[in-house]
Scaffold this active site. Sequence first.
Site, short mmCIF file in Angstrom:
data_model
loop_
_atom_site.label_atom_id
_atom_site.label_comp_id
_atom_site.label_asym_id
_atom_site.label_seq_id
_atom_site.Cartn_x
_atom_site.Cartn_y
_atom_site.Cartn_z
N HIS A 49 0.86 -1.18 0.00
CA HIS A 49 0.00 0.00 0.00
C HIS A 49 0.89 1.23 0.00
O HIS A 49 2.12 1.13 0.14
CB HIS A 49 -0.94 0.00 1.20
CG HIS A 49 -0.27 -0.23 2.52
ND1 HIS A 49 0.62 0.64 3.07
CD2 HIS A 49 -0.35 -1.29 3.38
CE1 HIS A 49 1.04 0.16 4.22
NE2 HIS A 49 0.49 -1.01 4.43
P1 TYD Z 1 -1.29 -2.65 8.00
O1 TYD Z 1 -0.71 -1.28 8.07
O2 TYD Z 1 -2.25 -2.94 6.90
O3 TYD Z 1 -0.13 -3.73 8.00
P2 TYD Z 1 1.02 -3.98 6.91
O4 TYD Z 1 1.13 -2.75 6.08
O5 TYD Z 1 2.25 -4.22 7.69
O6 TYD Z 1 0.67 -5.18 6.13
O7 TYD Z 1 -1.99 -2.92 9.40
C1 TYD Z 1 -2.53 -4.18 9.74
C2 TYD Z 1 -3.66 -3.98 10.74
O8 TYD Z 1 -3.17 -3.36 11.93
C3 TYD Z 1 -4.77 -3.08 10.22
O9 TYD Z 1 -6.00 -3.68 10.56
C4 TYD Z 1 -4.64 -1.80 10.98
C5 TYD Z 1 -3.90 -2.17 12.24
N1 TYD Z 1 -2.97 -1.13 12.67
C6 TYD Z 1 -3.28 -0.30 13.74
O10 TYD Z 1 -4.35 -0.43 14.36
N2 TYD Z 1 -2.38 0.66 14.13
C7 TYD Z 1 -1.21 0.84 13.48
O11 TYD Z 1 -0.41 1.74 13.85
C8 TYD Z 1 -0.90 0.00 12.35
C9 TYD Z 1 0.39 0.17 11.58
C10 TYD Z 1 -1.79 -0.95 11.99
#
Ligand code: TYD
Length: 133
Positions: A49
């Site tokens: 993303h």
């Molecule tokens: P995401 O940023 O999509 O993970 P990655 O990019 O590493 O694959 O986040 C995964 C899940 O965690 C999503 O449901 C949102 C939650 N999240 C939070 O609640 N707070 C945060 O600071 C982050 C980074 C994620």
Amino acid sequence: MKPQIINLPKILDKRGNLSFFEYPNQLPFDIARTYWIYDVPGGEVRGSHAFKEQQEFIVALSGSFDVVLHDGEKEERFCLNRSYHGLYIPKMYWRTLENFSTNSLALIVSDKKYEKNDYIRDFEQFKNLKSAL
Ligand code: TYD
């Protein structure tokens, strides 16, 4: 400032080494949030993303992984495998974390609090927004 590896101070000590980063000396932004990614099963991919506003700085505190950045036109791969190297990622770069080694630990700091509306999860939408900048 472009995406780049920033060398962090390394205080060598026979009792064990120490590294750090702080704004504004090593980091180009003030930290609003810290999170970490760990226990990644072999072959898994994180991220895929972009962020509209948020900037990030990523350090492999343990082990190694690759961060693949796409600027809408070309891709660049950064291998993080030292706890005294950090990767600065500006806003509006598509980013993917992959090739995690066993027991790797990714520390990520950001200049923004978590905001789900800041995510761009569709690559075509990202390319369109990026080319309009
Ligand atoms: P995401 O940023 O999509 O993970 P990655 O990019 O590493 O694959 O986040 C995964 C899940 O965690 C999503 O449901 C949102 C939650 N999240 C939070 O609640 N707070 C945060 O600071 C982050 C980074 C994620």
